[in-house]
Write a protein that holds these residues in place. Structure first.
Motif, PDB file in Angstrom:
ATOM      1  N   GLU A  40       0.911  -1.071  -0.123  1.00 20.39           N
ATOM      2  CA  GLU A  40      -0.015   0.068  -0.003  1.00 20.39           C
ATOM      3  C   GLU A  40       1.005   1.083  -0.106  1.00 20.39           C
ATOM      4  N   HIS A  41       1.114   1.968  -1.080  1.00 14.96           N
ATOM      5  CA  HIS A  41       1.690   2.872  -0.999  1.00 14.96           C
ATOM      6  C   HIS A  41       1.047   4.085  -1.959  1.00 14.96           C
ATOM      7  N   ASP A  42       1.235   5.441  -1.445  1.00 14.91           N
ATOM      8  CA  ASP A  42       0.670   6.544  -2.158  1.00 14.91           C
ATOM      9  C   ASP A  42       1.710   7.069  -3.307  1.00 14.91           C
ATOM     10  N   TYR A  43       1.382   6.698  -4.421  1.00 16.80           N
ATOM     11  CA  TYR A  43       2.116   7.232  -5.625  1.00 16.80           C
ATOM     12  C   TYR A  43       2.074   8.733  -6.149  1.00 16.80           C
ATOM     13  N   ILE A  44       0.969   9.290  -5.471  1.00  9.78           N
ATOM     14  CA  ILE A  44       0.970  10.854  -6.037  1.00  9.78           C
ATOM     15  C   ILE A  44       2.267  11.602  -5.566  1.00  9.78           C
ATOM     16  N   ASP A  45       2.797  11.498  -4.495  1.00 12.13           N
ATOM     17  CA  ASP A  45       3.808  12.259  -4.055  1.00 12.13           C
ATOM     18  C   ASP A  45       5.050  12.042  -5.236  1.00 12.13           C
ATOM     19  N   HIS A  46       5.309  10.778  -5.542  1.00 18.67           N
ATOM     20  CA  HIS A  46       6.148  10.583  -6.283  1.00 18.67           C
ATOM     21  C   HIS A  46       5.973  11.024  -7.854  1.00 18.67           C
ATOM     22  N   TRP A  47       4.832  10.957  -8.185  1.00 17.96           N
ATOM     23  CA  TRP A  47       4.554  11.669  -9.557  1.00 17.96           C
ATOM     24  C   TRP A  47       4.616  13.326  -9.465  1.00 17.96           C
ATOM     25  N   GLU A  48       4.285  13.753  -8.390  1.00 15.26           N
ATOM     26  CA  GLU A  48       4.332  14.909  -8.236  1.00 15.26           C
ATOM     27  C   GLU A  48       5.782  15.559  -8.239  1.00 15.26           C
ATOM     28  N   ALA A  49       6.692  14.552  -7.901  1.00 15.56           N
ATOM     29  CA  ALA A  49       8.106  14.763  -7.862  1.00 15.56           C
ATOM     30  C   ALA A  49       8.546  14.839  -9.475  1.00 15.56           C
ATOM     31  N   VAL A  50       8.069  13.930  -9.955  1.00 14.15           N
ATOM     32  CA  VAL A  50       8.334  13.917 -11.642  1.00 14.15           C
ATOM     33  C   VAL A  50       7.963  15.218 -12.337  1.00 14.15           C
ATOM     34  N   LEU A  51       6.732  15.684 -11.793  1.00 17.87           N
ATOM     35  CA  LEU A  51       6.256  16.976 -12.394  1.00 17.87           C
ATOM     36  C   LEU A  51       7.236  17.819 -12.066  1.00 17.87           C
ATOM     37  N   ASN A  52       7.670  17.912 -10.957  1.00 18.39           N
ATOM     38  CA  ASN A  52       8.483  19.211 -10.541  1.00 18.39           C
ATOM     39  C   ASN A  52       9.954  18.976 -11.215  1.00 18.39           C
ATOM     40  N   ILE A  53      10.341  17.639 -11.466  1.00 16.26           N
ATOM     41  CA  ILE A  53      11.535  17.536 -12.215  1.00 16.26           C
ATOM     42  C   ILE A  53      11.343  18.015 -13.630  1.00 16.26           C
ATOM     43  N   TYR A  60       0.413  21.696 -15.803  1.00 20.44           N
ATOM     44  CA  TYR A  60      -0.101  20.576 -15.367  1.00 20.44           C
ATOM     45  C   TYR A  60      -1.631  20.774 -14.744  1.00 20.44           C
ATOM     46  N   LEU A  61      -1.281  21.700 -13.613  1.00 20.69           N
ATOM     47  CA  LEU A  61      -2.268  21.694 -12.711  1.00 20.69           C
ATOM     48  C   LEU A  61      -3.155  23.117 -13.228  1.00 20.69           C
ATOM     49  N   ALA A  62      -2.874  23.781 -14.296  1.00 13.71           N
ATOM     50  CA  ALA A  62      -3.552  24.777 -14.627  1.00 13.71           C
ATOM     51  C   ALA A  62      -4.632  24.005 -15.804  1.00 13.71           C
ATOM     52  N   HIS A  63      -4.467  22.805 -15.949  1.00 14.19           N
ATOM     53  CA  HIS A  63      -5.006  22.081 -17.028  1.00 14.19           C
ATOM     54  C   HIS A  63      -5.979  20.936 -16.389  1.00 14.19           C
ATOM     55  N   TYR A  64      -5.544  20.394 -15.460  1.00 15.84           N
ATOM     56  CA  TYR A  64      -6.123  19.305 -14.563  1.00 15.84           C
ATOM     57  C   TYR A  64      -6.233  19.622 -13.273  1.00 15.84           C
ATOM     58  N   THR A  65      -7.088  19.040 -12.426  1.00  9.32           N
ATOM     59  CA  THR A  65      -7.715  19.433 -11.245  1.00  9.32           C
ATOM     60  C   THR A  65      -6.826  18.599 -10.222  1.00  9.32           C
ATOM     61  N   THR A  66      -6.720  17.434 -10.428  1.00  2.27           N
ATOM     62  CA  THR A  66      -5.876  16.410  -9.470  1.00  2.27           C
ATOM     63  C   THR A  66      -4.642  15.791 -10.307  1.00  2.27           C
ATOM     64  N   ILE A  67      -3.846  15.345  -9.687  1.00  2.00           N
ATOM     65  CA  ILE A  67      -2.513  14.506 -10.288  1.00  2.00           C
ATOM     66  C   ILE A  67      -2.928  13.058 -10.221  1.00  2.00           C
ATOM     67  N   ARG A  68      -3.092  12.595 -11.549  1.00  2.00           N
ATOM     68  CA  ARG A  68      -3.560  11.229 -11.865  1.00  2.00           C
ATOM     69  C   ARG A  68      -2.211  10.495 -12.650  1.00  2.00           C
ATOM     70  N   VAL A  69      -2.096   9.254 -12.666  1.00  2.00           N
ATOM     71  CA  VAL A  69      -0.999   8.459 -13.401  1.00  2.00           C
ATOM     72  C   VAL A  69      -1.217   8.810 -14.897  1.00  2.00           C
TER      73      VAL A  69
END
Length: 100
Positions: A40-53, A60-69
């Motif tokens: 059980e792991h929350d991947y959103i933090d990892h994907w948020e890091a990918v967006l930052n990198i 992305y957040l200007a076009h989408y409301t939430t971060i989904r894979v």
């Protein structure tokens, strides 16, 4: 004329390097998800890091409301809304199709 050709080759190499780096970042993150798929792991933090990198979080957040894979991968690789998308860097036509 030679300086224009040299300039074009320089920028083509830079865009190619950026594409390779973004693809590698996504590959590492996807492998990380596969390795931890039984936990059980929350991947959103990892994907948020990918967006930052990739320097695309605000866009992305200007076009989408939430971060989904799946939408995030589509955005980073194929979206016409993202000026740093790999398809914009490598396609001559500037038109890319989404594969999701």
């Amino acid at each position: 004329m030679l300086s224009r050709v040299a300039d074009a080759l320089y920028w083509m190499a830079r865009y190619s390097e950026r594409t390779q780096t973004n693809a590698h970042i996504l590959q590492v993150q996807l492998l990380n998800m596969l390795e931890q798929s039984g936990q059980e792991h929350d991947y959103i933090d990892h994907w948020e890091a990918v967006l930052n990198i990739c320097a695309s979080k605000e866009e992305y957040l200007a076009h989408y409301t939430t971060i989904r894979v799946n939408p995030l991968i589509d955005y980073l690789l194929f979206s016409e809304k993202n000026g740093n998308a790999s398809c914009h860097i490598t396609c001559y036509s500037g038109k890319c199709t989404s594969y999701t």
